[in-house]
Write a protein that holds these residues in place. Structure first.
Motif, PDB file in Angstrom:
ATOM      1  N   ILE A  19     -20.369   9.405  22.473  1.00  0.00           N
ATOM      2  CA  ILE A  19     -19.782   8.147  21.998  1.00  0.00           C
ATOM      3  C   ILE A  19     -20.036   8.041  20.496  1.00  0.00           C
ATOM      4  O   ILE A  19     -21.176   8.147  20.048  1.00  0.00           O
ATOM      5  CB  ILE A  19     -20.369   6.920  22.719  1.00  0.00           C
ATOM      6  N   VAL A  22     -19.762   3.358  18.114  1.00  0.00           N
ATOM      7  CA  VAL A  22     -19.836   2.497  19.296  1.00  0.00           C
ATOM      8  C   VAL A  22     -19.464   1.056  18.978  1.00  0.00           C
ATOM      9  O   VAL A  22     -18.968   0.335  19.849  1.00  0.00           O
ATOM     10  CB  VAL A  22     -21.237   2.600  19.941  1.00  0.00           C
ATOM     11  N   THR A  77     -13.835   3.181  18.025  1.00  0.00           N
ATOM     12  CA  THR A  77     -14.791   3.825  18.927  1.00  0.00           C
ATOM     13  C   THR A  77     -14.132   5.015  19.607  1.00  0.00           C
ATOM     14  O   THR A  77     -12.966   4.951  20.010  1.00  0.00           O
ATOM     15  CB  THR A  77     -15.284   2.816  19.979  1.00  0.00           C
ATOM     16  N   LEU A 138     -18.155   0.143  27.791  1.00  0.00           N
ATOM     17  CA  LEU A 138     -17.657  -0.209  26.462  1.00  0.00           C
ATOM     18  C   LEU A 138     -16.619  -1.324  26.541  1.00  0.00           C
ATOM     19  O   LEU A 138     -16.649  -2.270  25.744  1.00  0.00           O
ATOM     20  CB  LEU A 138     -17.040   1.029  25.799  1.00  0.00           C
ATOM     21  N   ARG A 142     -17.038  -4.963  24.842  1.00  0.00           N
ATOM     22  CA  ARG A 142     -16.044  -5.438  23.877  1.00  0.00           C
ATOM     23  C   ARG A 142     -15.469  -6.780  24.311  1.00  0.00           C
ATOM     24  O   ARG A 142     -15.260  -7.681  23.486  1.00  0.00           O
ATOM     25  CB  ARG A 142     -14.937  -4.384  23.722  1.00  0.00           C
TER      26      ARG A 142
END
Length: 256
Positions: A19, A22, A77, A138, A142
């Motif tokens: 990742i 991030v 990302t 993720l 978010r």
């Protein structure tokens, strides 16, 4: 022999998920399922010659470099798989024969022959599950900070497949939700640097939209799968040009 999960990835192999950026601020969430041709130490050379392991059957050459260029340009990302699609193709569900194929184009894949249910499950648990769990995490994070997510997967394809040349240079793929692909195709038509087509050289009927369905359609998120002919991104110069071009298309589509 039955494989146990810990045997597939040793401590020396490290995590299967990479990742980057991030906390990237762009709504674009980049995913590269076929980023690497690396094999976990447990598998050795998988019974394949070096030319096969370097070819498109093991990974999508150039895709990660292009994805990284876009990630840097957009502050987006990026999630990528650190091991070869030969062990597990993370753009296929566990039920698909293509997740651990016994053949790929002209090559037989000895390391995938006659896998037991236990072996398939061990690979699924070691590679597929953590990869897609990371993407889910993720998206969840978010959402918690009110950041939009647009799923953009980056792939490359071989210019000659089963002896047939492919004229298409860039593909914008989608499943039932074409909202973002439509914008990308419109942007590409206004700046026609490459021969760009919809759902080419693959489409939903080929089973290639798994990640889009899993993280895009199921969450109501806009999404697109970008396929780049790999001879166009075989070196640093080509990768840079393609990353800049796609960054422009993505930004134009976001602005629209």
């Amino acid at each position: 022999m039955v494989l146990a999960g810990p045997k597939i990835l040793s401590e020396a192999d490290g995590d299967c998920v990479g990742i980057e950026r991030v906390r990237g601020q762009s709504p674009v969430l980049l995913i590269c399922e076929h980023a690497s041709n690396a094999l976990p130490a447990y598998f050795g050379d998988f019974g394949l010659p070096g030319e096969a392991l370097a070819s498109h059957i093991a990974w999508d050459p150039g895709a990660l470099a292009v994805a990284r260029g876009i990630s840097e340009g957009l502050d987006a990302t990026l999630v990528h798989q650190r091991f070869s699609r030969l062990i597990y193709d993370c753009n296929r569900p566990p039920s698909s024969p293509g997740a651990m194929p016994e053949t790929s184009e002209i090559y037989a894949i000895p390391g995938n022959k006659d896998l037991t249910a236990e072996e398939r499950l061990a690979r699924t648990d070691a590679l597929y599950v953590p990869f897609h769990d990371a993407i889910r995490g993720l998206i969840r994070d978010r959402r918690a900070r009110a950041q939009d997510s647009i799923i953009v997967t980056i792939h490359s394809f071989t210019p000659v497949y089963h002896g047939r040349e492919r004229a298409v240079e860039l593909g914008m793929l989608h499943d039932e939700d074409s909202r973002f692909a439509d914008l990308m195709l419109k942007a590409a038509a206004e700046a026609p640097l490459y021969r760009t087509e919809r759902n080419e050289p693959y489409g939903p009927e080929d089973g290639v939209t798994h990640t889009l369905i899993l993280h895009g359609l199921s969450n109501g998120l806009r999404n697109v799968m970008i396929e780049v002919r790999n001879d166009l991104i075989a070196d640093d110069a080509g990768q840079g040009v393609m990353a800049d071009y796609l960054k422009g298309l993505l930004q134009q589509s976001l602005d629209a």
